[in-house]
Design a protein around this motif. Structure first.
Motif: not given
Length: 553
Positions: A44-48, A303-307, A310-313
């Motif tokens: 979540y933090l990576s996406v934001v 960072i967005f795609l990695s987040g 890793y976690g958001f999806a």
């Protein structure tokens, strides 16, 4: 300051998702491992933060490049060059779309035979070619309604030959290709062309270019699916297991994404350089600042795609599966319908593209349609789109039973809607599916489809067939919503014209009455005046008669 403001906006726009994630993953169906919560928080933090950095860099580099290239193309003053460069930049701008990169990863996870890079370039080529078609339409002043009618008749004819696994995916790909990078490029081209080379030279031609460009990826994926099926002897391999963030560490995912993100962004810079040295010619400091602005775009996208990976999806997939787990009652899965509606509506209200669309409509209609009206209309429409998508997955109904009637309604509505709102409606269908939609709603539907496949046994549809389609629904409902607003606007405009005509008629009748009254008064006055004159004449003639009578006597 700008970074903090953007970070705040991205955070606020993600709050509806946070509320749903906490409600489901903490209270309704707690996760078994504490490491899963860590994964969720990091994702979540990576996406934001990634999205915030991406948007800040976008405003200082990619968007100005798009506008400068779009405005400088008209200097060629030849249709063929403008169309060719429109195709080229349509392709390159789409390659860098984060939502498309997310969709490519999700597709590769469910079908290993689909290469991510090939998939991205196929969809981008579809956009580029149809951008060229859209510019040709503007230059030749072709009727936009006829163009859309022909394109969608052709689309639904080709779909007869397309493998089921690629139907929903194609429509999802269309929505994912038009986002924060490609839309400004394409709109800049449209504004420049409509202002200089269009016969009517009105802003009406600017709208509709995104809508036409959105058809390209659909047909491109259709053809890709047909070719892939033929190459495998008529039988596609079975879909794999969708497991985002299941194996690699966060650092490992970042490392694996470094090259792919670079390949998505750098072509834009490379192609921009000849324009800078020959046509644009920015001052040195401004040029360096623009190029350096790509750095936060690159880091943010990475960072967005990695987040997401890793976690958001992972969170979206977990929520999609938990409602169909074996320990739950049968009715529990139907909670996904209202949940989908709430998620679709909430994400739409927080989507920046929808806010921009509302402001455009308010300006075009001179305030007759408020921006909040279209935001609420689209939120309700896309809420139902998410609900329909969940219903399709849970019942395993073919997506065409939904899409064909919805597109048919949209095309029929064109006959009663002005060309301006037709173009605006099809454009809005291309921009409403943003990065958050791809990041969360698609994993949610894929997770749900995977759970349905496990419970359905031999009658289960492929995850590719049943899992995709959420962006397709989100892309078609705005066509109906915006055209409905167009019909409402035309009705209000007609009522205003009728009131104005009625007022003018009443004023005319009132003035006619006063004019008649005045004429009557003047006529009466003249009659009285003539009678007085006659009397005076008679009075003056009397003595003369007497004298004449006396003389005769």
């Amino acid at each position: 300051m700008k970074t903090l403001r953007t970070l705040k906006e991205v955070f606020l726009s993600s709050l509806p998702l946070v509320f749903i994630i906490i409600t489901v993953c903490v209270f309704m169906a707690p996760m078994e491992k504490s490491s899963d919560y860590v994964k969720l928080v990091i994702g979540y933090l990576s996406v934001v933060f990634g999205q915030a950095f991406f948007l800040v860099g976008l405003d200082s580099s990619i968007l100005p490049i798009g506008k400068m290239v779009g405005s400088s193309l008209i200097k060629f003053n030849k249709s063929i060059f403008i169309i060719l460069f429109g195709i080229l930049f349509g392709i390159l701008a789409t390659v860098a779309e984060p939502a498309l990169a997310v969709l490519a990863r999700q597709t590769h996870m469910t079908m290993n035979e689909v290469n991510e890079t090939v998939f991205v370039w196929i969809l981008s080529s579809g956009v580029g070619i149809f951008v060229g078609l859209a510019l040709y339409r503007v230059i030749k002043d072709m009727n936009i309604k006829i163009v859309f009618l022909i394109l969608y008749i052709m689309t639904f004819f080709i779909v007869i030959f397309v493998p089921d696994e690629f139907v929903a995916l194609a429509f999802d790909g269309s929505g994912a290709t038009t986002g924060d990078i490609s839309v400004p490029f394409i709109l800049a081209l449209g504004m420049g062309i409509s202002a200089t080379m269009s016969k009517r030279k009105t802003n009406d031609d600017t709208f509709g270019i995104i809508g036409i460009a959105s058809v390209g990826p659909i047909i491109a994926v259709f053809l890709y699916g047909i070719i892939l099926k033929i190459s495998y002897g008529g039988n596609l391999p079975p879909a794999g297991i969708y497991d985002p963030g299941g194996a690699e560490s966060f650092l490992g995912i970042i490392v694996s994404n470094i090259t792919g993100v670079a390949l998505a962004l750098f072509p834009i810079i490379i192609v921009f350089l000849p324009f800078q040295f020959r046509l644009v010619k920015l001052p040195r400091k401004q040029f360096i600042r623009t190029i350096l602005g790509v750095v936060p775009v690159y880091l943010g996208l990475l960072i967005f795609l990695s987040g997401i990976d890793y976690g958001f999806a992972f969170a979206g997939k977990y929520i999609g599966e938990v409602f169909l787990s074996a320990g739950r009652p049968q009715w529990f899965k139907w909670i996904l319908l209202p949940l989908g509606f709430v998620l679709g509506a909430a994400i739409t209200l927080s989507e920046p593209a929808v806010t921009v669309l509302g402001e455009q409509l308010e300006e075009i209609t001179n305030g007759h349609i408020q921006k909040m009206t279209i935001r609420m209309t689209l939120a309700i429409g896309i809420g139902f789109a998410s609900l329909f998508s969940m219903l399709k997955i849970l019942t395993q109904i073919n997506i065409l039973w939904f899409l064909v009637p919805l597109y048919a309604i949209s095309l029929i509505m064109m006959t009663k809607t002005s060309s301006l709102f037709v173009g605006l409606a099809f454009d809005s269908g291309g921009v409403t599916g943003g990065a958050l939609t791809s990041a969360f709603l698609t994993p949610l539907t894929l997770g749900t489809a995977q759970a349905v496949a496990l419970s359905a046994g031999s009658e289960a549809q492929s995850v590719l067939t049943n899992g995709f389609g959420i962006i397709a629904f989100i892309s078609v409902t705005p066509l109906i919503a915006v055209q409905s607003l167009g019909l409402l606007y035309n009705r209000k405009l007609k009522q205003a014209q009728e009131l104005n005509e009625k007022y003018e008629q009443e004023k005319y009748e009132e003035l006619s009455f006063y004019a008649a009254q005045l004429e009557e008064e003047e006529s009466s006055s003249m009659e009285l005046s003539s009678q007085d004159t006659l009397k005076e004449t008679e009075y003056e003639m009397e003595p003369i008669v007497d004298l004449e009578e006396g003389a005769s006597g």
